[in-house]
Each structure stands twice: as C-alpha cells, then as structure tokens.
Motif scaffolding. Structure first.
Motif, PDB file in Angstrom:
ATOM      1  N   THR A  76     -22.601  23.593  37.556  1.00 43.89           N
ATOM      2  CA  THR A  76     -22.988  22.861  38.750  1.00 43.89           C
ATOM      3  C   THR A  76     -22.309  21.503  38.743  1.00 43.89           C
ATOM      4  O   THR A  76     -22.326  20.813  37.724  1.00 43.89           O
ATOM      5  N   ARG A  77     -21.692  21.150  39.854  1.00 43.37           N
ATOM      6  CA  ARG A  77     -21.041  19.842  39.959  1.00 43.37           C
ATOM      7  C   ARG A  77     -21.975  18.891  40.692  1.00 43.37           C
ATOM      8  O   ARG A  77     -22.528  19.201  41.745  1.00 43.37           O
ATOM      9  N   THR A  78     -22.146  17.710  40.087  1.00 42.87           N
ATOM     10  CA  THR A  78     -22.920  16.637  40.701  1.00 42.87           C
ATOM     11  C   THR A  78     -22.056  15.393  40.660  1.00 42.87           C
ATOM     12  O   THR A  78     -21.891  14.787  39.599  1.00 42.87           O
ATOM     13  N   GLY A  79     -21.461  15.050  41.779  1.00 42.33           N
ATOM     14  CA  GLY A  79     -20.533  13.918  41.804  1.00 42.33           C
ATOM     15  C   GLY A  79     -19.332  14.211  40.922  1.00 42.33           C
ATOM     16  O   GLY A  79     -18.663  15.220  41.090  1.00 42.33           O
ATOM     17  N   ARG A  80     -19.095  13.358  39.937  1.00 46.07           N
ATOM     18  CA  ARG A  80     -17.967  13.553  39.027  1.00 46.07           C
ATOM     19  C   ARG A  80     -18.361  14.337  37.782  1.00 46.07           C
ATOM     20  O   ARG A  80     -17.510  14.632  36.945  1.00 46.07           O
ATOM     21  N   SER A  81     -19.638  14.645  37.640  1.00 42.85           N
ATOM     22  CA  SER A  81     -20.121  15.362  36.454  1.00 42.85           C
ATOM     23  C   SER A  81     -20.217  16.856  36.716  1.00 42.85           C
ATOM     24  O   SER A  81     -20.534  17.290  37.822  1.00 42.85           O
ATOM     25  N   VAL A  82     -19.936  17.619  35.673  1.00 44.85           N
ATOM     26  CA  VAL A  82     -20.073  19.076  35.721  1.00 44.85           C
ATOM     27  C   VAL A  82     -21.065  19.458  34.633  1.00 44.85           C
ATOM     28  O   VAL A  82     -20.893  19.083  33.463  1.00 44.85           O
TER      29      VAL A  82
END
Length: 121
Positions: A76-82
């Motif tokens: 799951t991608r949240t902004g720049r984080s995976v």
C-alpha cells in the motif's frame, strides 16, 4: 497417476521428514524472501524491511514484488511511503498449513538473522 487428499481448511499434508518447515520453505522461497515474510509481523516500509533483514532497499523491493505477485503480501502506498503486509495465504503458509495455528513459525523464537543470506553493516 492420481493423488487425492481430504478437503479441508488446511494445505495438503507435508511429507514426513525432510527437515524443519523453515528449511523447506527457504528451499522453495529462498532465504531472503522467507526472511522478508517473517519480518512482516506488522506492516513495514521497504526501508524498514531492508534494515530488518540486512539487505539493500532495492533488494527488499525486488523480493517484495515477487512475493506480491505470488499473492503472499500486499503493498500500500501512502504518500512517499510504501508499506508491505503479509496476506492470509502467507500467514497460513508460515503457520505450517494449519488454520488453527495463528502464530507464524518464523516468529517463534528463531532469529531473523538465521534466514538471511548476508548482513550489511
């Protein structure tokens, strides 16, 4: 030749002998991918996984992609984080194929370093 086994919530019976389940899974998945799955006792970023199992971010990402394609983790991608997380199929596989056993084998006291192929310092 026809093989049959009883239907149920469990995977087909494992053959007797042949080493511990962790070693058999490592033989199929590879030690790094098994370590990656084991490190996902909670959702982790690619960087978090890489640090935990002692590989580069690129290596962790490549192994995560292979495990995702096999249906063993979700990303799951949240902004720049995976963030990566094990699927129910991965939980069942790590539990030895029994739905009754909710604790994955790799989180029962075996150090993650026992699965990794190299350590980066």
């Amino acid at each position: 030749m026809v093989f049959t086994y009883p239907a149920g919530p469990e995977l087909p019976l494992l053959p007797d002998g042949g080493g511990a389940l962790d070693e058999r899974l490592a033989g199929v998945l590879g030690r790094t991918r098994l370590a990656l799955l084991c490190s996902l006792d909670q959702a982790r970023t690619t960087t978090g996984v890489a640090r935990r199992i002692g590989v580069s971010n690129a290596t962790a990402s490549a192994h995560a992609a292979a495990l995702r394609a096999a249906g063993l983790l979700t990303t799951t991608r949240t902004g720049r984080s995976v963030h990566h997380q094990r699927t129910a199929l991965a939980e069942l596989l790590l539990a030895g194929g029994t739905a009754d056993d909710e604790t994955p084998r790799c989180s029962r006291g075996k150090p993650l370093g026992a699965f990794t192929t190299r350590n980066i310092t």
